[in-house]
Design an enzyme around this catalytic site. Sequence first.
Site, PDB file in Angstrom:
ATOM      1  N   TYR A  50      90.410  13.346  58.028  1.00 43.33           N
ATOM      2  CA  TYR A  50      90.164  14.323  57.038  1.00 43.33           C
ATOM      3  C   TYR A  50      89.018  13.556  56.248  1.00 43.33           C
ATOM      4  CZ  TYR A  50      92.931  18.419  55.538  1.00 43.33           C
ATOM      5  OH  TYR A  50      93.688  19.115  55.004  1.00 43.33           O
ATOM      6  N   GLU A  52      87.572  14.474  52.667  1.00 41.60           N
ATOM      7  CA  GLU A  52      86.665  15.433  51.503  1.00 41.60           C
ATOM      8  C   GLU A  52      85.734  14.483  50.475  1.00 41.60           C
ATOM      9  OE1 GLU A  52      90.270  17.022  49.267  1.00 41.60           O
ATOM     10  OE2 GLU A  52      91.061  17.949  51.038  1.00 41.60           O
ATOM     11  N   ASP A 195      69.085  33.587  54.981  1.00 42.77           N
ATOM     12  CA  ASP A 195      69.610  33.644  55.436  1.00 42.77           C
ATOM     13  C   ASP A 195      69.231  33.593  56.729  1.00 42.77           C
ATOM     14  OD1 ASP A 195      71.892  33.724  57.341  1.00 42.77           O
ATOM     15  OD2 ASP A 195      72.674  35.633  56.124  1.00 42.77           O
ATOM     16  N   THR A 221      74.264  29.446  60.463  1.00 43.14           N
ATOM     17  CA  THR A 221      74.997  29.632  61.209  1.00 43.14           C
ATOM     18  C   THR A 221      74.342  28.298  62.235  1.00 43.14           C
ATOM     19  OG1 THR A 221      74.966  31.236  62.199  1.00 43.14           O
ATOM     20  CG2 THR A 221      76.404  31.445  60.519  1.00 43.14           C
ATOM     21  N   LYS A 224      74.584  30.623  66.432  1.00 42.25           N
ATOM     22  CA  LYS A 224      73.511  31.632  67.683  1.00 42.25           C
ATOM     23  C   LYS A 224      72.587  31.077  68.393  1.00 42.25           C
ATOM     24  CE  LYS A 224      75.400  33.930  64.086  1.00 42.25           C
ATOM     25  NZ  LYS A 224      75.794  34.917  62.701  1.00 42.25           N
ATOM     26  N   ARG A 230      80.345  26.911  66.754  1.00 43.24           N
ATOM     27  CA  ARG A 230      80.519  27.110  65.788  1.00 43.24           C
ATOM     28  C   ARG A 230      80.713  27.002  64.524  1.00 43.24           C
ATOM     29  NH1 ARG A 230      81.645  32.538  68.385  1.00 43.24           N
ATOM     30  NH2 ARG A 230      81.684  33.665  65.780  1.00 43.24           N
TER      31      ARG A 230
HETATM   32  N1  DSN Z   1      78.861  38.206  63.229  1.00 45.54           N
HETATM   33  C1  DSN Z   1      77.543  37.755  63.284  1.00 45.54           C
HETATM   34  C2  DSN Z   1      76.802  38.653  63.843  1.00 45.54           C
HETATM   35  O1  DSN Z   1      77.461  39.442  65.115  1.00 45.54           O
HETATM   36  O2  DSN Z   1      75.817  39.225  63.511  1.00 45.54           O
HETATM   37  C3  DSN Z   1      76.643  37.555  61.569  1.00 45.54           C
HETATM   38  O3  DSN Z   1      77.882  37.078  60.408  1.00 45.54           O
END
Ligand code: DSN
Length: 414
Positions: A50, A52, A195, A221, A224, A230
């Site tokens: 932990y 925080e 984003d 994120t 990707k 993730r």
């Molecule tokens: N769920 C993601 C996607 O597949 O593009 C976006 O958050």
Amino acid sequence: MTINQFDPVLATMLNAELNRQRDGLEMIPSENFVSSAVLEALGSVATNKYAEGYIGKRYYGGCHHIDEIEALAINRAKQLFGAEHVNVQPLSGAPANIAAYSAILEKGDTVLGMDLSHGGHLTHGHPVTYIAGIYNFVRYKTAADGSIDYDNLRDMAIEHKPKLILVGYSAYSRDIDYARVKQIADEVGALTMADIAHIAGLIAAGEMNNPIPLFDVITTTTHKTLRGPRGGMIMCKQAFAKQIDKAVFPGLQGGPHENVIAAKAVAFKEALEPAFKDYARQIKLNAKVLEYEFSSAGYKIMFGRTDNHLLLVDVMGSKGVTGKQAQVALDLAGITVNKNAIPDDTRGPMDPSGIRFGTPALTTRGMKEIEMKQIASWMNSAIQNWQDIEQLEKIRKEILILTSRFPLYSDISY
Ligand code: DSN
């Protein structure tokens, strides 16, 4: 004790998923295959701690090594993107967006964000979301040629006087003129947020325009095109650093997932390697082959073309097959895509007119232009023969031969 020894039921499920990933063609554009080093960090002892708070200011003892890990991730992200301030604690993209809104907006403030069916994201103000009841989202769209309608965006900005202009999309295949958006924002006194979740890896590699020098806040994120675990991340100008950090913790989250932060550090190191630039370039080259092959086969490519890793294709308008029918047929053939709305779709979200697919995961496996040409041909055949189980099974067997030439996680079994 291994998973297999302690929990064979789960081991069977994990092995089945491993084989699905190995045997098929993974073409959901938001998915990728992380390296063994990223997997190792995810399963490391950092999960036990932990922490925080922030580096040097934690609410728990024993955080000195965790502080080093988090600092490593932050410094690598700064180097990769040229960001002034980085927060690596967001659990994923949606929490990163919500934290960013809460840091820079007041209840009732107006935000200009892209319409979902034109490639936007649920967290950019779709009416079904919780945040749509907190802020006043006004949605802009793309122009007929598929570019963002910047003139209309300016008109809307002048009319609605937003506190924030938001760009960045999850089903949009074109690049963004961040300088133009920044100019519009400055004209109406709005803040800017991008984003970049889908395209972070392409931006890091210099393959797409980079909003970071211009924009106030950038969310992403890390799993990707960036090919990490993730998770989420917020980058911002130093002027917003305190309020962003406060919004993430204690505003929205509790203890950060430090094993994920360790895995982010690994992924950022990988993305700083020269090979990652080649990878990002190949993602785009591969997507271009799919664009060419699908156009040649008579499919309508939404937004006119792809400048990135993904394509949104109108299967209903092009071949009279719904997005769901195409997705199910492709699944049976061993190709994973997702059904997706096209701009101003008249069909519902569970069976829309389009499919969305992309090249990041296949490119990670080492596939190139020649494989893309073959894959486009299989996809076209599966879509046009969506009810022909024998044909879909035949394609699946051919795909097995291809995927066996591009081994995945050879050293893993559960
Ligand atoms: N769920 C993601 C996607 O597949 O593009 C976006 O958050």
